[in-house]
Design an enzyme around this catalytic site. Structure first.
Site, PDB file in Angstrom:
ATOM      1  N   GLY A   1       1.135  -4.530 -75.132  1.00 44.31           N
ATOM      2  CA  GLY A   1      -0.221  -4.882 -75.527  1.00 44.31           C
ATOM      3  C   GLY A   1      -0.919  -3.786 -76.300  1.00 44.31           C
ATOM      4  O   GLY A   1      -0.455  -2.644 -76.383  1.00 44.31           O
ATOM      5  N   LEU A   2      -2.055  -4.127 -76.863  1.00 46.44           N
ATOM      6  CA  LEU A   2      -2.870  -3.197 -77.627  1.00 46.44           C
ATOM      7  C   LEU A   2      -3.576  -2.212 -76.710  1.00 46.44           C
ATOM      8  O   LEU A   2      -3.733  -2.472 -75.514  1.00 46.44           O
ATOM      9  CB  LEU A   2      -3.906  -3.974 -78.443  1.00 46.44           C
ATOM     10  CG  LEU A   2      -3.373  -4.939 -79.504  1.00 46.44           C
ATOM     11  CD1 LEU A   2      -4.502  -5.815 -80.036  1.00 46.44           C
ATOM     12  CD2 LEU A   2      -2.724  -4.158 -80.649  1.00 46.44           C
TER      13      LEU A   2
ATOM     14  N   GLY B   1      -6.235  -2.708 -70.710  1.00 43.54           N
ATOM     15  CA  GLY B   1      -6.076  -2.548 -69.265  1.00 43.54           C
ATOM     16  C   GLY B   1      -4.659  -2.292 -68.812  1.00 43.54           C
ATOM     17  O   GLY B   1      -4.357  -2.464 -67.628  1.00 43.54           O
TER      18      GLY B   1
ATOM     19  N   ARG C   1       6.189   9.224 -81.886  1.00 44.71           N
ATOM     20  CA  ARG C   1       5.986   8.118 -80.941  1.00 44.71           C
ATOM     21  C   ARG C   1       7.308   7.509 -80.510  1.00 44.71           C
ATOM     22  O   ARG C   1       7.474   7.146 -79.350  1.00 44.71           O
ATOM     23  CB  ARG C   1       5.069   7.059 -81.567  1.00 44.71           C
ATOM     24  CG  ARG C   1       3.613   7.529 -81.639  1.00 44.71           C
ATOM     25  CD  ARG C   1       2.658   6.448 -82.107  1.00 44.71           C
ATOM     26  NE  ARG C   1       2.770   6.216 -83.543  1.00 44.71           N
ATOM     27  CZ  ARG C   1       3.136   5.064 -84.083  1.00 44.71           C
ATOM     28  NH1 ARG C   1       3.462   4.049 -83.306  1.00 44.71           N
ATOM     29  NH2 ARG C   1       3.192   4.922 -85.397  1.00 44.71           N
TER      30      ARG C   1
ATOM     31  N   THR D   1       3.000   0.659 -75.477  1.00 48.10           N
ATOM     32  CA  THR D   1       2.485  -0.531 -76.163  1.00 48.10           C
ATOM     33  C   THR D   1       3.576  -1.575 -76.386  1.00 48.10           C
ATOM     34  O   THR D   1       3.332  -2.762 -76.205  1.00 48.10           O
ATOM     35  CB  THR D   1       1.867  -0.131 -77.510  1.00 48.10           C
ATOM     36  OG1 THR D   1       2.832   0.614 -78.270  1.00 48.10           O
ATOM     37  CG2 THR D   1       0.622   0.716 -77.295  1.00 48.10           C
TER      38      THR D   1
ATOM     39  N   ARG E   1     -15.193   5.264 -39.007  1.00 42.55           N
ATOM     40  CA  ARG E   1     -14.716   4.922 -37.665  1.00 42.55           C
ATOM     41  C   ARG E   1     -15.918   4.512 -36.809  1.00 42.55           C
ATOM     42  O   ARG E   1     -17.080   4.808 -37.134  1.00 42.55           O
ATOM     43  CB  ARG E   1     -14.012   6.117 -37.035  1.00 42.55           C
ATOM     44  CG  ARG E   1     -12.673   6.443 -37.665  1.00 42.55           C
ATOM     45  CD  ARG E   1     -12.067   7.691 -37.058  1.00 42.55           C
ATOM     46  NE  ARG E   1     -11.750   7.518 -35.651  1.00 42.55           N
ATOM     47  CZ  ARG E   1     -11.273   8.488 -34.870  1.00 42.55           C
ATOM     48  NH1 ARG E   1     -11.087   9.716 -35.362  1.00 42.55           N
ATOM     49  NH2 ARG E   1     -11.003   8.255 -33.604  1.00 42.55           N
ATOM     50  N   HIS E   2     -15.624   3.832 -35.737  1.00 44.61           N
ATOM     51  CA  HIS E   2     -16.675   3.518 -34.760  1.00 44.61           C
ATOM     52  C   HIS E   2     -17.276   4.825 -34.229  1.00 44.61           C
ATOM     53  O   HIS E   2     -16.687   5.914 -34.384  1.00 44.61           O
ATOM     54  CB  HIS E   2     -16.072   2.717 -33.610  1.00 44.61           C
ATOM     55  CG  HIS E   2     -14.879   3.387 -32.997  1.00 44.61           C
ATOM     56  ND1 HIS E   2     -14.991   4.456 -32.122  1.00 44.61           N
ATOM     57  CD2 HIS E   2     -13.552   3.184 -33.154  1.00 44.61           C
ATOM     58  CE1 HIS E   2     -13.793   4.867 -31.755  1.00 44.61           C
ATOM     59  NE2 HIS E   2     -12.888   4.103 -32.374  1.00 44.61           N
TER      60      HIS E   2
ATOM     61  N   ASN F   1     -12.604   8.248 -26.289  1.00 43.65           N
ATOM     62  CA  ASN F   1     -12.502   9.425 -27.149  1.00 43.65           C
ATOM     63  C   ASN F   1     -12.876  10.695 -26.383  1.00 43.65           C
ATOM     64  O   ASN F   1     -12.228  11.742 -26.523  1.00 43.65           O
ATOM     65  CB  ASN F   1     -13.406   9.302 -28.370  1.00 43.65           C
ATOM     66  CG  ASN F   1     -12.964   8.229 -29.339  1.00 43.65           C
ATOM     67  OD1 ASN F   1     -13.777   7.552 -29.963  1.00 43.65           O
ATOM     68  ND2 ASN F   1     -11.654   8.047 -29.495  1.00 43.65           N
TER      69      ASN F   1
ATOM     70  N   GLY G   1      -6.196   3.997 -27.400  1.00 44.40           N
ATOM     71  CA  GLY G   1      -6.261   2.535 -27.306  1.00 44.40           C
ATOM     72  C   GLY G   1      -7.433   2.056 -26.479  1.00 44.40           C
ATOM     73  O   GLY G   1      -8.497   2.667 -26.419  1.00 44.40           O
TER      74      GLY G   1
ATOM     75  N   ARG H   1     -16.218  -1.475 -29.504  1.00 42.66           N
ATOM     76  CA  ARG H   1     -16.817  -0.253 -30.034  1.00 42.66           C
ATOM     77  C   ARG H   1     -17.184  -0.355 -31.517  1.00 42.66           C
ATOM     78  O   ARG H   1     -18.144   0.266 -31.963  1.00 42.66           O
ATOM     79  CB  ARG H   1     -15.921   0.954 -29.776  1.00 42.66           C
ATOM     80  CG  ARG H   1     -14.476   0.823 -30.262  1.00 42.66           C
ATOM     81  CD  ARG H   1     -13.652   1.974 -29.680  1.00 42.66           C
ATOM     82  NE  ARG H   1     -12.251   1.994 -30.108  1.00 42.66           N
ATOM     83  CZ  ARG H   1     -11.275   1.352 -29.502  1.00 42.66           C
ATOM     84  NH1 ARG H   1     -11.553   0.570 -28.458  1.00 42.66           N
ATOM     85  NH2 ARG H   1     -10.037   1.471 -29.921  1.00 42.66           N
TER      86      ARG H   1
ATOM     87  N   GLU I   1      -7.365  -1.754 -33.655  1.00 45.29           N
ATOM     88  CA  GLU I   1      -6.630  -0.500 -33.566  1.00 45.29           C
ATOM     89  C   GLU I   1      -5.163  -0.744 -33.212  1.00 45.29           C
ATOM     90  O   GLU I   1      -4.794  -1.806 -32.685  1.00 45.29           O
ATOM     91  CB  GLU I   1      -7.283   0.416 -32.522  1.00 45.29           C
ATOM     92  CG  GLU I   1      -6.621   1.763 -32.289  1.00 45.29           C
ATOM     93  CD  GLU I   1      -6.561   2.659 -33.527  1.00 45.29           C
ATOM     94  OE1 GLU I   1      -5.998   2.194 -34.553  1.00 45.29           O
ATOM     95  OE2 GLU I   1      -7.050   3.796 -33.465  1.00 45.29           O
TER      96      GLU I   1
ATOM     97  N   HIS J   1     -10.922   1.779 -37.035  1.00 41.26           N
ATOM     98  CA  HIS J   1     -10.320   2.722 -36.096  1.00 41.26           C
ATOM     99  C   HIS J   1      -9.467   3.735 -36.852  1.00 41.26           C
ATOM    100  O   HIS J   1      -9.131   3.539 -38.028  1.00 41.26           O
ATOM    101  CB  HIS J   1      -9.473   1.970 -35.072  1.00 41.26           C
ATOM    102  CG  HIS J   1     -10.219   0.868 -34.381  1.00 41.26           C
ATOM    103  ND1 HIS J   1     -10.898   1.052 -33.202  1.00 41.26           N
ATOM    104  CD2 HIS J   1     -10.401  -0.442 -34.720  1.00 41.26           C
ATOM    105  CE1 HIS J   1     -11.466  -0.097 -32.832  1.00 41.26           C
ATOM    106  NE2 HIS J   1     -11.181  -1.018 -33.739  1.00 41.26           N
TER     107      HIS J   1
ATOM    108  N   ARG K   1      -6.631   5.168 -41.618  1.00 38.60           N
ATOM    109  CA  ARG K   1      -5.639   6.013 -42.274  1.00 38.60           C
ATOM    110  C   ARG K   1      -4.801   5.194 -43.255  1.00 38.60           C
ATOM    111  O   ARG K   1      -4.553   5.614 -44.394  1.00 38.60           O
ATOM    112  CB  ARG K   1      -4.735   6.666 -41.233  1.00 38.60           C
ATOM    113  CG  ARG K   1      -5.337   7.864 -40.525  1.00 38.60           C
ATOM    114  CD  ARG K   1      -4.478   8.305 -39.363  1.00 38.60           C
ATOM    115  NE  ARG K   1      -4.928   9.588 -38.820  1.00 38.60           N
ATOM    116  CZ  ARG K   1      -4.527  10.095 -37.665  1.00 38.60           C
ATOM    117  NH1 ARG K   1      -3.644   9.424 -36.920  1.00 38.60           N
ATOM    118  NH2 ARG K   1      -4.977  11.267 -37.252  1.00 38.60           N
TER     119      ARG K   1
END
Length: 560
Positions: free
Chosen positions: A123-124, A128, A180, A207, A331-332, A338, A344, A382, A402, A467, A472
């Site tokens: 493409g040109l 995109g 090129r 291209t 995160r909560h 914790n 868990g 939570r 989680e 979670h 992550r």
């Protein structure tokens, strides 16, 4: 009596014999007319008919003669010779073409659908292509297909100390054309070397605007035993074109030293040079597999597509949208588990976690006055408590739950080492693929997140309250992190992670709320063997409380 009956019906036998002779005469006369007509058709059509059309006419006639007049062909071989004689040259050409197509088909059949795949963009500029290439690469890498983008422009810059002007893209510019061509050759060679090393997919971002370029690339890749898929990007939407051009002017290394006016003029002339040379992919002329993407996914067309990877890529392209977006992850708030160092469960927020929920609501409610937001949470208590105060539509999504720790749910790392030391060691050895007994692995999370990520890429101003393990994986997707790095990404509590798209990349901003919390991040220990001591196994476990302190909510400066 029988003799009298025969004599009485003699005229019937004469009539039957007459009909037989008449039928034979009509058959012979009609056959000669068809032969003469066929000769005239072939003689007149050799000069003006295509080989394929001539092949169809002659094949159809031969089939009809074979089906209706098998005996005549056996008794009169001269008829067959007369029909074939005028088209002898065309017949030879057809045989040559059939041999070529047969060789191509045989070569394609020899390439397994599990063979490595090279994707070539067509493409040109400003359509995109680079954005599609890198988004597709990120998607494939996250799904376990080792993928790399080979940008032809980067190879060109290696041969040029400094970009001069649009003149190097003219078809009659010998030095520019040579550079090129050499750059494209080097990019393709590196891409095939990448595939030879055992990787799954290589994306050639160039291209490839002429049919001759595509034919040479297709033949070269298939001769090496690799599969190839062309993706043509076509864009007629003026708004999309303007946005793509702005991104090129802002982020392309070619225009860093130019003023805005100079860059716009140079890019416009560069586009004109390419448009004079561009040949759209024509399915009736080119014997290649391709997908045409119009207006960045508004319309997707596939031709001669086969293979598992190609089908998955088509599915991704069909749902792809490339609109600017901002996404928030958090995160909560700190939970009771914790504080105690337990994994868990479905614990409630701690007092400090409740304070974070209030601060989070205040932050996003002020943003919602300028631009509306939407909130996605898991189904666990939570996350719902954390998002309760945000004045925005909310969706609880099960896929955001989680990681399920199976038989280890609710245990501390110390208890896990005491009860299941072998499992604890195996988890440290390969945290990405380790699956808790009766539970999940990070790979399992990535699998269930696929539809969520597909939907999220079409959204803007979404707040995801999730979670640690889930976020992550999600952040690793947008930041194109290596898979083995995902389980060790640091996603702290009481922090908002803001992702803002620019081009095909995302800018990350960490917004830390001034509310204390425990640290739940555990790095990989140096000793991951089964025979390690408990102290070696627990050396990287973050500190935590053994019981919930009664004064935890009384002072924000409470220290462990």
């Amino acid at each position: 009596m029988a003799l009298l009956n025969i004599r009485g019906e003699w005229y019937l036998y004469i009539w039957i014999i007459y009909r037989k002779i008449y039928s034979a005469f009509i058959w012979l006369f009609g056959n000669h007319c068809r032969v003469d007509k066929g000769r005239a058709l072939i003689s007149a059509g050799v000069a003006r008919q295509s080989i394929g059309g001539l092949h169809r006419v002659r094949t159809r006639r031969r089939r009809q003669q074979h089906r209706k007049h098998v005996v005549a062909l056996v008794r009169r071989p001269s008829v067959r010779r007369i029909v074939m004689a005028p088209g002898a040259t065309a017949h030879a050409m057809m045989e040559d073409k059939e041999k070529i197509l047969s060789n191509v088909s045989m070569r394609r059949r020899r390439i397994s659908q599990f063979a490595p795949l090279l994707i070539a963009l067509v493409g040109l500029p400003a359509r995109g292509k680079s954005q599609l290439a890198h988004r597709l690469s990120r998607h494939l890498n996250w799904n376990g297909e080792s993928t790399k983008v080979f940008d032809c422009s980067e190879y060109r810059r290696r041969h040029m100390a400094l970009y001069g002007s649009h003149d190097i893209f003219r078809a009659d510019h010998q030095q520019g054309s040579a550079i090129r061509r050499q750059s494209a050759h080097e990019a393709v060679q590196d891409a095939m070397l990448w595939l030879k090393e055992g990787n799954s997919v290589a994306i050639f971002d160039g291209t490839n605007i002429t049919r001759e370029q595509r034919r040479e690339l297709n033949d070269g890749v298939t001769d090496m035993g690799f599969r190839i898929l062309f993706i043509e990007c076509v864009c007629e939407d003026q708004e999309l074109l303007e946005r793509n051009i702005i991104e090129i002017l802002h982020y392309s290394a070619d225009y860093k030293t130019m003023s805005e006016e100079e860059a716009i003029d140079d890019l416009r002339k560069k586009l004109e040079h390419y448009m004079r040379q561009y040949e759209l992919i024509d399915a009736s002329v080119e014997n290649i597999s391709f997908v045409r993407v119009e207006d960045m996914g508004e319309t997707v067309t596939a031709h001669r597509l086969s293979g598992q990877k190609e089908s998955a890529i088509l599915g991704y392209l069909s749902g792809m949208r490339t609109m600017p977006q901002t996404i928030y992850f958090t995160r909560h708030g700190e939970s009771e588990y914790n504080v105690l160092g337990r994994i868990g469960g479905d614990a409630a927020l701690s007092p400090r976690g409740e304070r974070y929920a209030l601060a989070l609501a205040e932050h996003f409610n002020s943003l919602a006055e300028v631009e509306p937001v939407a909130v996605w949470t898991s189904e666990l208590r939570r996350t719902k408590q954390t998002a309760a105060g945000i004045h925005a539509p909310k969706r609880a999504i099960r896929a955001l739950n989680e990681l399920d720790a199976g038989i280890c749910e609710g245990l501390t790392y110390e208890e896990m080492q005491e009860r299941f030391p072998q499992e604890f060691a195996w988890r440290d050895q390969d945290k990405l693929r380790y699956r808790y007994p009766w539970g999940e692995s990070y790979i399992d999370i990535m699998t269930r997140l696929r539809p969520v990520l597909a939907a999220l890429q079409e959204e803007h101003n979404v707040v995801v309250v999730g979670h640690q393990a889930v976020l992550r994986c999600m952040l690793g997707y947008f930041l194109d992190a290596k898979l083995d790095e995902l389980p060790y990404m640091n996603v702290p509590l009481h922090t908002i992670v803001k992702l803002t798209s620019y081009g095909y990349k995302y800018n990350i901003e960490m917004i830390k709320m001034p509310i204390d919390c425990v640290d739940t991040h555990r790095v990989q220990p140096k000793n991951c063997s089964i025979n390690r001591t408990p102290d070696e196994a627990l050396v990287t476990v973050p500190s935590h409380y053994d019981t919930l302190p009664s004064n935890l909510w009384q002072s924000s400066e409470t220290q462990m």
